[in-house]
Design an enzyme around this catalytic site. Structure first.
Site, PDB file in Angstrom:
ATOM      1  N   HIS A 359       0.788  -1.381   0.216  1.00 59.88           N
ATOM      2  CA  HIS A 359       0.404   0.211   0.225  1.00 59.88           C
ATOM      3  C   HIS A 359       0.992   1.333   0.029  1.00 59.88           C
ATOM      4  CE1 HIS A 359      -3.678   2.004   0.458  1.00 59.88           C
ATOM      5  NE2 HIS A 359      -3.688   1.940   1.195  1.00 59.88           N
ATOM      6  N   TYR A 490     -13.182   6.777  10.692  1.00 65.09           N
ATOM      7  CA  TYR A 490     -12.232   7.340   9.187  1.00 65.09           C
ATOM      8  C   TYR A 490     -12.376   6.516   8.589  1.00 65.09           C
ATOM      9  CZ  TYR A 490      -8.198   7.090   6.864  1.00 65.09           C
ATOM     10  OH  TYR A 490      -6.858   7.781   5.691  1.00 65.09           O
ATOM     11  N   THR A 503      -5.142  10.554  -0.449  1.00 66.27           N
ATOM     12  CA  THR A 503      -6.150  10.336  -0.496  1.00 66.27           C
ATOM     13  C   THR A 503      -5.761  11.330   1.117  1.00 66.27           C
ATOM     14  OG1 THR A 503      -5.259   8.735   1.795  1.00 66.27           O
ATOM     15  CG2 THR A 503      -6.273   7.798  -0.094  1.00 66.27           C
TER      16      THR A 503
END
Length: 679
Positions: A359, A490, A503
């Site tokens: 990621h 979140y 993001t």
């Protein structure tokens, strides 16, 4: 002869038309070649908010979760920050952002946040997708599905490398395409203290794993054209599968170096260093690091979507019991992974398939596009095969090497290479310890799936509500119904409308969502009043998301904190405040990521006592994958389902069933006063 002659003017006209046609074809070819990045320079930079805006966003995010006294204390520290360290750091960040060649003020800091993580990236960091089943009857076997997916993945890779991938758009807004080249040939290298990322944009081979054994074969030549046919690939995979199956479990586990990628990062860094001391092992690591992607051929047949999701997240743990100090041999698919690679395609024996991705430099939206295109391509190619055309197609964009014909007839059989590790007793022990550690971790993660078929996007939109906001509010109400409290929640918000945007953190609990959660099961509330509160909560959520998508949030302050740390300065008091640190303890971490190609999307819980929620909103259903460290995962999903049913009732003017609620808070307090339940 006179009737058959062609005038000089006609010849001139024909030549002119040919020239114009050639010019148009060249223009089309050039624009197609460069189309992936054609609008990249149009993208605005990620904006740096003002200090006042970011502080406002921070206080709004923490306000629902702290007392009035604590909020006042934090607010006082933000005021001090704005008057002291804040302006200096803010100006330094503006100067940092303006350095030539730097694309974003946040990008490097955000990547470093991942690379500095010292815990295992398996489960804790790497997300996963589960693909929809392939509807073509010929692809229900592992080899057929693997071949189709790998072939389509290579076509996508070619499109990225030749820069002719169609750009992403959100309605009429172009999105950043900078992450796509990092999908292929990328690896996270473990280092003590902080990892590093290495890109190999000209890699030519793929790695295949089976039973923990590792194989590789070339797929591209030096020009990026294919050197294998689809038939070659199927044959290679079939032979690799057979070779791996021929080894006893003891031999496989002793070669299962991949399990070490699930270790804590410093531990894996030290072990990798020991591997690299041997030239053979160093060469093996280089082959894996530079591979386009990893294809994992699993020897399991998941019986449910939840089982497939677990396979995609971490693999299975299954010990073949035996004698000896270890008590048995691991034969599960958890040894059949290389978590450091940017892309792992996982295919089970029944053709069920998923994707696991590292990621740190890639976000879900990028891998989603890859998964969608690959899945769609496999279906379209099957449709074409029914009509009679198959193999290398001009329309497919897959370009073959001029030295390899489409059929491969009369040529040498394609070959693979099995990687053989030189494993010392110390490394052999490390493999067994790493496998035992991962096997300990796997059952600690409770992963559950809810495939809600009651309704989906179409129903929600028919009531003029945002589908994502609607699902997010339902999640908050469902949690409150089970636990009678509101927690830090979140949602990942995409900022790819900006150059190198990634993001923003969406802290989505609001006064409106709290009012709805507390009132939803209040029997004294009229359904019409509850409906009003629901719409207010959804509207507020939309506004929060819109701000985040424009680059507003707390990541500006996070960058200021990172900048101070990079300068070796003492951290401003604001960044040691409980309110600030609380923002990074997400009890519910959630993300919406999906399209028709995906069945499930998910990730492990971000906080030790938290939940990880991945969801996909389709036209007439919603898919949820929820994880936790053995909290009430199934019960929360049941509450979620009941809440969605009740939300529909409220919108349609029907009575709420209230099946998802736990006893009222007053009732709990009454029981507590009687000494029941240890409350």
């Amino acid at each position: 002869l006179r009737n058959c002659s062609v005038s000089s003017s006609a010849i001139t006209m024909s030549s002119t038309m040919d020239a114009k046609l050639a010019e148009a074809m060249e223009l089309l070819r050039t624009s197609s070649t460069n189309q992936m990045m054609a609008r990249q320079n149009e993208l605005p930079r990620l904006p740096i908010p003002s200090l006042e805006e970011s502080v406002e966003d921070m206080l709004r995010a923490i306000a629902p979760h702290v007392s009035a006294e604590k909020l006042a204390e934090t607010k006082s520290k933000t005021e001090t920050f704005i008057q002291s360290d804040g302006p200096r750091l803010h100006q330094a960040l503006i100067e940092y952002d303006s350095v030539p060649g730097r694309k974003s003020y946040l990008e490097d800091f955000w990547i470093d946040a991942y690379l500095l993580q010292r815990s295992s990236i398996a489960i804790n960091t790497n997300p996963f997708f589960v693909l929809e089943d392939d509807p073509t009857p010929q692809r229900t076997s592992q080899i057929a599905r693997s071949t189709a997916l790998l072939w389509s993945a290579l076509k996508f890779c070619q499109s990225v490398r030749k820069r002719n991938l169609e750009p992403d758009m959100f309605r009429t807004t172009p999105l950043c395409m900078a992450q796509y080249p990092k999908l292929f040939g990328t690896v996270r290298i473990p280092c003590v203290g902080k990892d590093r990322v290495v890109y190999h944009e000209d890699s030519k081979h793929v790695v295949v794993m089976a039973c923990g054994m590792i194989y590789w074969f070339d797929v591209f030549d030096a020009d990026g054209n294919t050197v294998v046919t689809e038939a070659d690939m199927a044959d290679l995979l079939r032979r690799i599968r057979a070779d791996a199956d021929s080894y006893p479990p003891e031999a496989c586990i002793n070669q299962a170096i991949g399990v070490l990628t699930a270790e804590r990062r410093d531990t894996w860094a030290l072990l990798r260093g020991k591997l690299e001391q041997d030239s053979v092992n160093a060469a093996n690591l280089k082959i894996i690091d530079e591979a386009i992607l990893v294809l994992c051929l699993d020897n399991t047949t998941p019986a449910s979507q939840a089982e497939m999701a677990k396979s995609a997240l971490h693999g299975t743990s299954s010990v073949l019991e035996g004698s000896g100090i270890s008590g048995g041999v691991q034969v599960g698919t958890c040894i059949n992974r290389w978590f450091d690679k940017s892309l792992q395609i996982i295919v089970c024996q029944n053709g069920a398939a998923g994707i696991n991705f590292e990621h740190c430099v890639i976000d879900g939206h990028t891998v989603l596009r890859f998964a969608s295109d690959v899945f769609t391509e496999t279906i379209l190619r099957f449709a074409e095969s029914i009509k009679g055309g198959f193999g290398y197609r001009a329309s497919s964009g897959m370009q073959a090497s001029s030295t390899k014909n489409a059929s491969g007839a009369g040529e040498t059989k394609a070959s693979y290479t099995r990687i053989e590790w030189k494993v010392s007793e110390e490394l052999k022990s490390a493999i067994w310890i790493g496998e035992a550690s991962l096997s300990d971790h796997i059952p600690q993660v409770d992963l559950q799936v809810l495939e809600f078929a009651g309704y989906g996007k179409n129903f929600i939109v028919s009531h003029k509500l945002s589908p994502d906001a609607f699902v997010q509010i339902a999640m908050q109400v469902a949690y409150y119904r089970l636990y009678h409290q509101t927690v830090m929640t979140y949602e990942t918000l995409m900022t790819k409308k900006f150059s190198h945007g990634r993001t923003e953190a969406g802290y989505v609990v609001s006064d409106e969502s709290i009012r709805l959660s507390r009132s939803f099961d209040d029997e004294s509330m009229e359904d019409s009043a509850v409906c009003g509160l629901l719409k207010e909560a959804v509207d507020r959520h939309v506004k929060v998301v819109r701000l985040g998508s424009e680059g507003r949030g707390i990541r500006h302050l996070f960058a200021l904190q990172c900048l101070a740390q990079s300068k070796g300065e003492a951290e401003p008091e604001l960044f040691t405040d409980e309110g600030w640190t609380r923002l990074f303890k997400h009890v519910i971490s959630s993300s919406n990521c999906g399209n028709p190609a995906l069945r499930l999307f998910g990730f492990g819980p971000v906080a030790a006592d938290g939940f990880g929620l991945g969801y996909i909103i389709k036209d007439d259903n919603v898919q949820f994958c929820l994880t936790s460290n053995n909290r009430q995962t199934s019960r929360l999903l049941n509450s979620f389902k009941a809440t969605l049913i009740d939300f529909a009732a409220v919108l349609e003017g029907r009575p709420r069933k209230r099946e998802g609620r736990s006893p009222s808070l007053n009732k709990i307090r009454q029981w507590s006063s009687m000494g029941w339940g240890g409350l």
